[in-house]
Design a protein around this motif. Sequence first.
Motif, mmCIF file in Angstrom:
data_model
loop_
_atom_site.group_PDB
_atom_site.id
_atom_site.type_symbol
_atom_site.label_atom_id
_atom_site.label_comp_id
_atom_site.label_asym_id
_atom_site.label_seq_id
_atom_site.Cartn_x
_atom_site.Cartn_y
_atom_site.Cartn_z
ATOM 1 N N PRO A 76 12.155 -33.080 -7.827
ATOM 2 C CA PRO A 76 11.232 -32.454 -8.777
ATOM 3 C C PRO A 76 9.838 -32.318 -8.175
ATOM 4 O O PRO A 76 9.355 -33.209 -7.484
ATOM 5 C CB PRO A 76 11.247 -33.426 -9.961
ATOM 6 N N GLU A 77 9.195 -31.196 -8.460
ATOM 7 C CA GLU A 77 7.847 -30.976 -7.942
ATOM 8 C C GLU A 77 6.818 -31.328 -9.016
ATOM 9 O O GLU A 77 7.164 -31.727 -10.130
ATOM 10 C CB GLU A 77 7.720 -29.546 -7.430
ATOM 11 N N GLY A 78 5.553 -31.190 -8.683
ATOM 12 C CA GLY A 78 4.504 -31.733 -9.528
ATOM 13 C C GLY A 78 4.512 -31.265 -10.968
ATOM 14 O O GLY A 78 4.177 -32.039 -11.876
ATOM 15 N N HIS A 79 4.878 -30.019 -11.207
ATOM 16 C CA HIS A 79 4.842 -29.526 -12.580
ATOM 17 C C HIS A 79 5.794 -30.306 -13.483
ATOM 18 O O HIS A 79 5.517 -30.504 -14.665
ATOM 19 C CB HIS A 79 5.197 -28.042 -12.609
ATOM 20 N N VAL A 112 9.780 -25.681 -2.806
ATOM 21 C CA VAL A 112 9.762 -24.376 -3.475
ATOM 22 C C VAL A 112 8.346 -23.810 -3.494
ATOM 23 O O VAL A 112 8.114 -22.667 -3.079
ATOM 24 C CB VAL A 112 10.318 -24.471 -4.903
ATOM 25 N N TYR A 113 7.395 -24.606 -3.985
ATOM 26 C CA TYR A 113 6.030 -24.094 -4.046
ATOM 27 C C TYR A 113 5.476 -23.813 -2.651
ATOM 28 O O TYR A 113 4.678 -22.884 -2.474
ATOM 29 C CB TYR A 113 5.122 -25.087 -4.780
ATOM 30 N N ARG A 114 5.880 -24.593 -1.667
ATOM 31 C CA ARG A 114 5.435 -24.312 -0.299
ATOM 32 C C ARG A 114 5.884 -22.934 0.140
ATOM 33 O O ARG A 114 5.074 -22.109 0.593
ATOM 34 C CB ARG A 114 5.970 -25.360 0.672
ATOM 35 N N ALA A 115 7.188 -22.673 0.020
ATOM 36 C CA ALA A 115 7.728 -21.388 0.469
ATOM 37 C C ALA A 115 7.076 -20.233 -0.275
ATOM 38 O O ALA A 115 6.703 -19.211 0.325
ATOM 39 C CB ALA A 115 9.245 -21.369 0.271
ATOM 40 N N LEU A 170 0.085 -21.279 -10.126
ATOM 41 C CA LEU A 170 1.547 -21.385 -10.100
ATOM 42 C C LEU A 170 2.026 -22.674 -10.745
ATOM 43 O O LEU A 170 3.005 -22.677 -11.517
ATOM 44 C CB LEU A 170 2.053 -21.299 -8.656
ATOM 45 N N LEU A 171 1.375 -23.781 -10.427
ATOM 46 C CA LEU A 171 1.787 -25.064 -10.991
ATOM 47 C C LEU A 171 1.523 -25.110 -12.497
ATOM 48 O O LEU A 171 2.322 -25.651 -13.269
ATOM 49 C CB LEU A 171 1.082 -26.209 -10.274
ATOM 50 N N ARG A 172 0.420 -24.549 -12.935
ATOM 51 C CA ARG A 172 0.156 -24.494 -14.378
ATOM 52 C C ARG A 172 1.222 -23.665 -15.085
ATOM 53 O O ARG A 172 1.674 -24.029 -16.179
ATOM 54 C CB ARG A 172 -1.232 -23.898 -14.630
ATOM 55 N N GLU A 173 1.605 -22.577 -14.474
ATOM 56 C CA GLU A 173 2.666 -21.763 -15.068
ATOM 57 C C GLU A 173 3.979 -22.530 -15.072
ATOM 58 O O GLU A 173 4.778 -22.402 -16.003
ATOM 59 C CB GLU A 173 2.811 -20.451 -14.278
ATOM 60 N N GLY A 174 4.215 -23.332 -14.023
ATOM 61 C CA GLY A 174 5.416 -24.154 -13.999
ATOM 62 C C GLY A 174 5.434 -25.165 -15.128
ATOM 63 O O GLY A 174 6.481 -25.421 -15.727
ATOM 64 N N ILE A 212 10.147 -22.928 -12.108
ATOM 65 C CA ILE A 212 9.324 -22.250 -11.103
ATOM 66 C C ILE A 212 9.703 -20.777 -11.043
ATOM 67 O O ILE A 212 10.840 -20.431 -10.723
ATOM 68 C CB ILE A 212 9.497 -22.899 -9.721
ATOM 69 N N GLU A 213 8.747 -19.925 -11.375
ATOM 70 C CA GLU A 213 8.900 -18.479 -11.237
ATOM 71 C C GLU A 213 7.634 -17.957 -10.584
ATOM 72 O O GLU A 213 6.541 -18.186 -11.088
ATOM 73 C CB GLU A 213 9.121 -17.821 -12.594
ATOM 74 N N THR A 214 7.788 -17.258 -9.460
ATOM 75 C CA THR A 214 6.614 -16.923 -8.663
ATOM 76 C C THR A 214 6.417 -15.429 -8.429
ATOM 77 O O THR A 214 5.489 -15.047 -7.727
ATOM 78 C CB THR A 214 6.723 -17.607 -7.278
ATOM 79 N N LEU A 215 7.266 -14.591 -9.010
ATOM 80 C CA LEU A 215 7.153 -13.165 -8.750
ATOM 81 C C LEU A 215 5.936 -12.564 -9.440
ATOM 82 O O LEU A 215 5.684 -12.821 -10.620
ATOM 83 C CB LEU A 215 8.406 -12.436 -9.226
#
Length: 272
Positions: free
Chosen positions: A2-5, A163-166, A198-202, A208-211
């Motif tokens: 799991p990532e920070g969000h 994920v967030y890195r990529a 991005l993290l706030r949106e997560g 995680i959605e980055t588009l």
Amino acid sequence: MPEGHTLHRLARLHRRRYRGHPIAVSSPQGRFATSAEVLDGRVLERTEAHGKHLFHHYGPDLVLHVHLGLYGTFSDVPRPVEPPRGLVRLRLVGPSHFADLRGPTACELISDVEAAAIHARLGADPLRRDADPERAWARISRSRAPLATLLMDQSVIAGVGNVYRAEALFRHGLDPLLPGRALRREQWDALWADLVALLREGVRRGKIETLRPEHDPRLLAPPDRGAVCARRVYAYRRTGQPCLVCGTPIAHSEHLARNLFWCPTCQPAAAA
């Protein structure tokens, strides 16, 4: 992992469900039993997250520290309380819900000093109000290490995972192997601001959605229904698939035992 969000969502959820109430704390598995007895019946005063770490504060020198690691999960279920299923390291029972923790890397009762030491060794968390991006920039701007390493170094930036890195590197057209000291200040400022967004949106979405809108199949007219479930990110785990921007196959390699994904065209290698 799991990532920070995810941890910040848990901190918010537990704040809403359990803060200000005496909590029944137990360890059905038994591995946290002694500490659970100390916390049982105490009022949860506050919760917080820093990177991939979760903290529950029950009073002076009573801090529950959790790191989910690769396999940890924290359920949240409305009462009535059900018998534990599987290996439940920690169970929290509040007035309306109960939560079961399974498979964490860390679940420990620590002092305020020990909690402060964990915070001190972690880098800037884009989701925390006290985040200091200048401290992260100072590390990055002096480093020969590639961005792919620095963004995953939790002592530099806390909460960013694979994920967030990529996705962040793709969104800014940055070569994952670019040395930190070759990153320009304006590039860092844009990258940090994007990580915050991005993290706030997560946290808001719970995923995680980055588009960007121009690449999101749901926003096409008419929507591309066949791609809606398949496309949420630009590069992560899209090896060999065409880049959503330029059509180049997404590349993959291993970097420090972790998978690395990027577009060779949109993220060109810097000239030697």
